[in-house]
Write a protein that holds these residues in place. Structure first.
Motif, PDB file in Angstrom:
ATOM      1  N   GLY A 209       0.797  -1.221   0.000  1.00  0.00           N
ATOM      2  CA  GLY A 209       0.000   0.000   0.000  1.00  0.00           C
ATOM      3  C   GLY A 209       0.829   1.271   0.000  1.00  0.00           C
ATOM      4  N   THR A 210       2.165   1.143   0.078  1.00  0.00           N
ATOM      5  CA  THR A 210       3.062   2.303   0.082  1.00  0.00           C
ATOM      6  C   THR A 210       3.944   2.250  -1.156  1.00  0.00           C
ATOM      7  N   ALA A 211       4.332   3.432  -1.666  1.00  0.00           N
ATOM      8  CA  ALA A 211       5.182   3.490  -2.849  1.00  0.00           C
ATOM      9  C   ALA A 211       6.456   2.678  -2.625  1.00  0.00           C
ATOM     10  N   TRP A 212       6.956   2.075  -3.707  1.00  0.00           N
ATOM     11  CA  TRP A 212       8.079   1.138  -3.643  1.00  0.00           C
ATOM     12  C   TRP A 212       9.283   1.704  -2.906  1.00  0.00           C
ATOM     13  N   TYR A 213       9.688   2.914  -3.248  1.00  0.00           N
ATOM     14  CA  TYR A 213      10.932   3.440  -2.670  1.00  0.00           C
ATOM     15  C   TYR A 213      10.770   3.854  -1.220  1.00  0.00           C
ATOM     16  N   ASP A 214       9.525   3.981  -0.714  1.00  0.00           N
ATOM     17  CA  ASP A 214       9.301   4.323   0.689  1.00  0.00           C
ATOM     18  C   ASP A 214       8.781   3.144   1.502  1.00  0.00           C
ATOM     19  N   ALA A 215       8.496   2.018   0.842  1.00  0.00           N
ATOM     20  CA  ALA A 215       7.819   0.903   1.506  1.00  0.00           C
ATOM     21  C   ALA A 215       8.784   0.042   2.305  1.00  0.00           C
TER      22      ALA A 215
ATOM     23  N   GLY B 252      16.662   1.912   0.314  1.00  0.00           N
ATOM     24  CA  GLY B 252      16.970   1.232   1.567  1.00  0.00           C
ATOM     25  C   GLY B 252      15.942   1.467   2.648  1.00  0.00           C
ATOM     26  N   ALA B 253      14.718   1.892   2.262  1.00  0.00           N
ATOM     27  CA  ALA B 253      13.690   2.211   3.256  1.00  0.00           C
ATOM     28  C   ALA B 253      13.345   1.005   4.115  1.00  0.00           C
ATOM     29  N   CYS B 254      13.255  -0.161   3.510  1.00  0.00           N
ATOM     30  CA  CYS B 254      12.870  -1.349   4.271  1.00  0.00           C
ATOM     31  C   CYS B 254      13.922  -1.685   5.321  1.00  0.00           C
ATOM     32  N   LEU B 255      15.173  -1.758   4.895  1.00  0.00           N
ATOM     33  CA  LEU B 255      16.237  -2.104   5.838  1.00  0.00           C
ATOM     34  C   LEU B 255      16.396  -1.053   6.926  1.00  0.00           C
TER      35      LEU B 255
END
Length: 672
Positions: free
Chosen positions: A295-301, A333-336
């Motif tokens: 539900g969030t944009a790829w680069y911020d998810a 690197g938002a996820c990490l």
């Protein structure tokens, strides 16, 4: 001797027909009622006209035996047939009638014994002879049900069908009887989903305490809802006919486990008051598995573990495993960065690292290079912060990374209004309302959108077919046809007026002269208007008595300007005369001292022939002519300067130019 033997055999055969074992003691055919009823089909007496059977003949012979004294032990062998001997008459007599020869004498009835219901009886038969000499006697025995009673009790009634069945208080042998209507309904109509039988009670009983929310004390699966969204219900009315049509469970949890054991979405369990988890309950309603946040944009998810898990999402046993599996190529690197302890490629130690790496955990336009520990896995490293900014944030228009240096380098003076020196299309707004922007931060990664040197060039290229004209009308100098979009309450007014123009003694005879005169009138009227009012057209131009007469159409905002104000402005319009003297005298000293070296000679000589000019001022026929005029117009700042040279050369503002003869409008606002 032979005759005697025959008599004995006849007597034995007769005794066998009565199923008796002691003829001397069987005074009244002491048979069980069920044996008498072997051939009967209904509880009534049927008259029989058939020939008298051997049984009847034998009964008649027994009836004709002489009776002993009433006080004797064998008084039971009297003329009437009775029950068991012994002198205790506990059974009501059962009589057997006979017909006379012409059939006029009806058969006598057979009465039931007076024993209680379901008690074994040995009813006696009283055989009466016919009136005539005809021995066509009969035995008409009614149906005597074992256990049947004439006592009133509650019996089920099926005449209205199962759903309309009920119990009545009557005496009948056609159905079992019950002590109460409640017992009858529970026994005979136990599965009646309509509840009609119980509803006939004065105070119908319930299987559970009455509630005010129309619920039952069991749970059943909701088959009417899609599997991934369904759960268990206990609401009334039940969505099925028979209570056994669906499984039911004593609790909601038991129902979810049995009916939705493989439900990946967890919808059923999530509807529990306290949803069970495979790990200790936490305040955030989270599970032990992680899944990607689509539900969030790829680069911020990143990855989350909130319950319930959406259907179809891959799950991972840890946050790190989810980031590696679902966001392995995520450059931001938002996820990490959302891990509690982001992994690093070097041992943890006090102080900062000797190298720098990009901060993917921050939005692109606000990110910089850092050297904090631990360094996340997979990050590129640089020896200096400047090298990191150049390598990892080379296209960062905000310049945030470089601004974090101790002595930030600049390529141009710093802007104080958070804008850039180019324009880009606003893809985040609806097409009909969108325009071009130059604001920071940029809503895209470098190279994600086309850029243009001017707002007009961006509108022409990105919104060339925009019917609403939202983009071009938002520029600093919008065309004249944008007047209605710039006003909250647009209106038009046509007025008639005259002007005395210096040097005009008659109407021009050429089209170019007439167009120049019209533009001159338009500029005079426009100069007196305010609040965004626009001169839309000049028509019906004529010359009489030294004055030029004309009609002018004006567009204005009725919420700011009245019609009377427009009329007054038009009536009072006049061409201003040039001043008689300069506004100021010459300066005492030159504004600039001469240079040390003379100016270089021209790089090229004059062109062989004059440059082609438009047919008329403000009238264009080719793309090159229009493009040159636009460049001059923009370079001289004519959008905000109404006295610029380009407005004079091309007969007014850019919105007034005649481009009807131009066929190619490509690259008008693009610099080569």
């Amino acid at each position: 001797m032979v005759a005697f033997i025959r008599i004995v055999l006849s007597f034995l055969l007769t005794a066998m027909a009565f199923d008796g074992t002691n003829m001397s003691k069987m005074t009244a055919l002491g048979l069980d009622a069920s044996r008498v009823d072997r051939n009967a089909r209904r509880n009534r007496v049927v008259t029989d006209h058939h020939s008298t059977s051997a049984l009847i003949d034998s009964l008649r012979e027994i009836k004709e035996l002489p009776a002993k004294d009433a006080g004797a032990d064998e008084a039971d062998k009297g003329t009437g047939l009775r029950g068991l001997k012994g002198g205790v008459d506990t059974n009501a007599s059962t009589k057997i009638g006979s017909n006379n020869a012409d059939g006029s004498v009806p058969a006598t009835k057979i009465e039931r014994g007076s024993r209680p219901a379901r008690a074994l009886t040995n009813d006696g038969l009283d055989v009466g002879g016919g009136d005539g000499g005809d021995y066509n006697n009969f035995v008409g025995t009614g149906r005597v049900l074992q256990g049947c009673s004439t006592t009133l009790s509650w019996h089920p009634q099926y005449s209205n069908g199962w759903g309309g069945g009920y119990c009545t208080f009557e005496a009948t042998c056609n159905s079992p009887g019950y002590a109460s209507v409640l017992v009858c309904c529970k026994s005979a109509f136990a599965g009646q989903t309509s509840g009609y039988c119980l509803s006939q009670l004065e105070a119908p009983p319930t299987t559970s305490p009455t509630t005010s929310d129309f619920t039952v004390d069991f749970w059943y699966p909701d088959y009417e809802t899609a599997w991934t969204l369904a759960g268990c219900l206990n609401t009334l009315p039940l969505p099925y006919n028979n209570i056994k049509d669906r499984p039911n469970y004593s609790s909601q949890l038991e129902c979810c486990k049995a009916a939705y054991a493989g439900q990946m979405s967890g919808a059923c369990l999530s509807k529990l008051g306290s949803p069970p988890t495979t790990s200790p309950t936490n305040m955030g309603n989270t599970g032990s598995q992680y899944y990607p946040d689509y539900g969030t944009a790829w680069y911020d998810a990143g990855c989350i573990n909130k319950l319930p898990v959406p259907s179809g999402r891959p799950t991972y046993t840890s946050h790190l495993a989810c980031c590696k599996g679902a966001y392995g190529g995520q450059m931001s690197g938002a996820c990490l960065s959302q891990l509690e302890s982001p992994p690093s490629t070097s041992p943890t130690s006090a102080g900062g690292l000797d190298v720098y790496y990009p901060d993917y955990g921050t939005a692109w336009d606000k990110a910089a290079c850092v050297n904090t520990r631990p360094m996340p896995s997979g990050r590129p490293v640089y020896s200096t912060m400047l090298a990191c900014c150049k390598g990892a944030y080379a296209g960062q228009m905000s310049g945030y990374c470089l601004s974090q240096l101790e002595a930030p380098p600049t390529t141009s003076p710093t802007s104080s209004d958070s804008t850039v020196d180019f324009w880009y299309p606003d893809y985040d707004s609806a097409w009909s309302d969108a325009g071009c922007l130059n604001s920071l931060p940029l809503p895209y990664l470098p190279g994600g959108r086309p850029t243009y040197t001017t707002n007009e060039a961006c509108c022409s290229a990105a919104y060339g077919g925009q019917v609403s004209r939202a983009c071009i009308c938002s520029t600093a100098s919008p065309p004249a046809n944008c007047w209605d979009r710039l006003m909250s309450s647009p209106a038009t007014k046509t007025a008639e007026s005259t002007l005395t123009l210096d040097g005009v003694n008659s109407l021009p005879s050429t089209d170019s002269g007439m167009q120049a005169l019209t533009s001159r009138i338009k500029a005079i009227i426009q100069g007196g208007l305010s609040d965004g009012a626009q001169v839309l057209s000049i028509s019906n131009v004529s010359f009489e008595n030294g004055e030029v007469s004309f009609n002018v159409e004006i567009g204005y905002d009725s919420s700011k300007t009245s019609e009377d104000s427009i009329d007054a402005t038009v009536a009072g319009a006049a061409e201003s005369s040039p001043t008689a003297s300069p506004t100021s005298g010459p300066t005492g000293t030159p504004t600039q001292s001469p240079s040390n070296n003379p100016t270089l000679s021209p790089t090229a000589g004059p062109t062989p022939s004059p440059t082609r000019s438009p047919v008329l001022p403000g009238q264009f026929t080719t793309n090159a002519e229009l493009r040159t005029a636009i460049q001059e117009y923009l370079s001289q700042g004519c959008r905000s300067n109404s006295n610029c040279q380009a407005r004079t050369d091309y007969n007014g503002a850019i919105g007034d130019w005649d481009v009807s003869r131009v066929e190619d409008f490509s690259r008008l606002f693009v610099d080569d």
